[in-house]
Design a protein around this motif. Structure first.
Motif, short mmCIF file in Angstrom:
data_model
loop_
_atom_site.label_atom_id
_atom_site.label_comp_id
_atom_site.label_asym_id
_atom_site.label_seq_id
_atom_site.Cartn_x
_atom_site.Cartn_y
_atom_site.Cartn_z
N GLN A 37 0.81 -1.14 0.29
CA GLN A 37 0.18 -0.07 0.59
C GLN A 37 1.12 0.97 -0.02
O GLN A 37 1.10 1.73 -0.80
CB GLN A 37 -1.23 0.07 1.27
CG GLN A 37 -1.84 1.08 1.46
CD GLN A 37 -2.93 1.12 2.00
OE1 GLN A 37 -3.03 -0.03 2.88
NE2 GLN A 37 -3.28 2.08 2.52
N GLU A 38 2.06 1.45 0.71
CA GLU A 38 2.69 2.30 0.73
C GLU A 38 3.35 2.83 -0.70
O GLU A 38 3.45 4.21 -1.00
CB GLU A 38 4.01 1.84 1.54
CG GLU A 38 5.02 2.88 1.83
CD GLU A 38 6.03 2.70 3.09
OE1 GLU A 38 7.38 2.80 2.93
OE2 GLU A 38 5.88 2.44 4.13
N LYS A 39 3.76 1.53 -0.39
CA LYS A 39 4.76 1.69 -2.49
C LYS A 39 3.31 2.07 -3.34
O LYS A 39 3.28 2.99 -4.19
CB LYS A 39 5.37 0.78 -2.59
CG LYS A 39 6.09 0.19 -2.47
CD LYS A 39 6.44 -1.66 -2.62
CE LYS A 39 7.64 -1.87 -2.02
NZ LYS A 39 8.45 -3.00 -2.43
N ALA A 40 2.34 1.77 -3.30
CA ALA A 40 1.07 2.27 -4.29
C ALA A 40 0.94 3.78 -4.01
O ALA A 40 0.85 4.28 -5.23
CB ALA A 40 -0.37 1.36 -4.70
N ALA A 65 1.31 6.19 -6.55
CA ALA A 65 0.28 7.34 -6.85
C ALA A 65 0.46 8.98 -6.94
O ALA A 65 -0.06 10.52 -7.82
CB ALA A 65 -1.12 7.14 -6.34
N ALA A 66 1.02 8.88 -5.39
CA ALA A 66 1.90 10.84 -5.19
C ALA A 66 2.56 11.44 -6.74
O ALA A 66 2.31 12.45 -6.99
CB ALA A 66 2.25 10.67 -4.11
N GLN A 67 3.44 10.02 -6.89
CA GLN A 67 3.95 10.41 -8.32
C GLN A 67 3.57 11.17 -9.15
O GLN A 67 3.88 11.91 -10.23
CB GLN A 67 5.54 9.43 -8.79
CG GLN A 67 6.49 9.91 -9.76
CD GLN A 67 7.52 8.49 -9.76
OE1 GLN A 67 6.92 7.97 -8.85
NE2 GLN A 67 8.36 8.83 -10.46
N THR A 68 2.48 10.47 -9.29
CA THR A 68 1.40 10.44 -10.53
C THR A 68 0.53 10.89 -10.94
O THR A 68 0.59 12.44 -12.08
CB THR A 68 0.75 9.21 -11.14
OG1 THR A 68 1.22 7.93 -11.13
CG2 THR A 68 -0.02 9.39 -12.97
N ILE A 69 0.26 11.79 -9.41
CA ILE A 69 -0.15 12.91 -9.49
C ILE A 69 0.72 14.77 -9.50
O ILE A 69 0.44 15.44 -10.32
CB ILE A 69 -1.20 13.60 -8.20
CG1 ILE A 69 -2.13 12.42 -7.86
CG2 ILE A 69 -1.22 14.37 -7.17
CD1 ILE A 69 -2.85 12.04 -6.27
N SER A 70 2.05 14.28 -8.61
CA SER A 70 2.77 15.12 -8.75
C SER A 70 2.67 15.63 -10.38
O SER A 70 2.97 16.83 -11.08
CB SER A 70 4.11 15.12 -8.16
OG SER A 70 5.05 15.83 -8.24
N GLU A 71 3.69 14.63 -11.36
CA GLU A 71 3.54 15.05 -12.73
C GLU A 71 2.46 15.34 -13.40
O GLU A 71 2.82 15.87 -14.33
CB GLU A 71 3.89 13.26 -13.00
CG GLU A 71 5.04 12.63 -13.19
CD GLU A 71 5.62 11.47 -13.53
OE1 GLU A 71 4.94 10.62 -13.59
OE2 GLU A 71 6.63 10.35 -12.69
N LEU A 72 1.11 14.85 -13.16
CA LEU A 72 0.13 15.25 -14.09
C LEU A 72 -0.19 16.85 -13.59
O LEU A 72 -0.57 17.57 -14.79
CB LEU A 72 -1.08 14.46 -13.42
CG LEU A 72 -1.05 13.94 -13.69
CD1 LEU A 72 -2.02 12.77 -13.50
CD2 LEU A 72 -1.31 13.46 -15.72
N LYS A 73 -0.16 17.38 -12.61
CA LYS A 73 -0.20 18.84 -11.61
C LYS A 73 1.11 19.38 -12.25
O LYS A 73 1.02 20.71 -12.77
CB LYS A 73 0.06 18.96 -10.63
CG LYS A 73 -0.33 20.44 -10.00
CD LYS A 73 0.04 20.26 -8.36
CE LYS A 73 -0.41 21.72 -7.71
NZ LYS A 73 0.41 22.67 -8.53
N ARG A 74 1.80 18.92 -12.48
CA ARG A 74 3.57 19.52 -13.22
C ARG A 74 2.86 19.95 -14.73
O ARG A 74 3.23 21.11 -15.34
CB ARG A 74 4.38 18.79 -12.98
CG ARG A 74 5.85 19.87 -13.87
CD ARG A 74 6.91 18.75 -13.86
NE ARG A 74 6.49 17.14 -14.27
CZ ARG A 74 7.36 17.21 -15.64
NH1 ARG A 74 7.35 17.67 -16.08
NH2 ARG A 74 6.63 15.91 -16.13
#
Length: 107
Positions: free
Chosen positions: A56-59, A63-72
């Motif tokens: 769950q921590e890895k997922a 997810a946080a990395q994907t959100i960060s990339e999408l926000k950028r």
């Protein structure tokens, strides 16, 4: 002849004793293996919450990395659109004033 029969009977008795010992040793190994397997299963079941938390921590990290990339990406696109809008603002205002002053005028 009696001596030969006696030796054969002794040999048979020793063979039966050896066979019983082998059966006992086999049964002991089976029981030992079962106990070890149950212990391993218990250890695995005890680790399930830890494994689940790790996955769950890895997922969540992915997810946080994907959100960060999408926000950028969104911020970059927003900036590009804002720059385009600012670059075309003068042109748009001039065209709008021209239409307000002379609605019949054509470019």
């Amino acid at each position: 002849m009696d001596e030969t029969l006696k030796r054969l009977l002794d040999a048979e008795l020793r063979a039966e004793a050896i066979a019983r010992q082998a059966d006992a040793a086999r049964e002991s190994l089976i029981q030992s293996a079962l106990l070890e397997a149950r212990a391993e299963e218990s250890r695995f079941k005890a680790r399930i919450p830890e494994l689940h938390a790790s996955f769950q921590e890895k997922a969540e990290a992915r997810a946080a990395q994907t959100i960060s990339e999408l926000k950028r990406h969104y911020d970059e696109r927003h900036s590009q659109l804002r720059n385009l809008a600012e670059a075309r603002e003068e042109e748009a205002l001039a065209a709008a004033f021209k239409l307000l002053i002379d609605p019949e005028a054509d470019d």
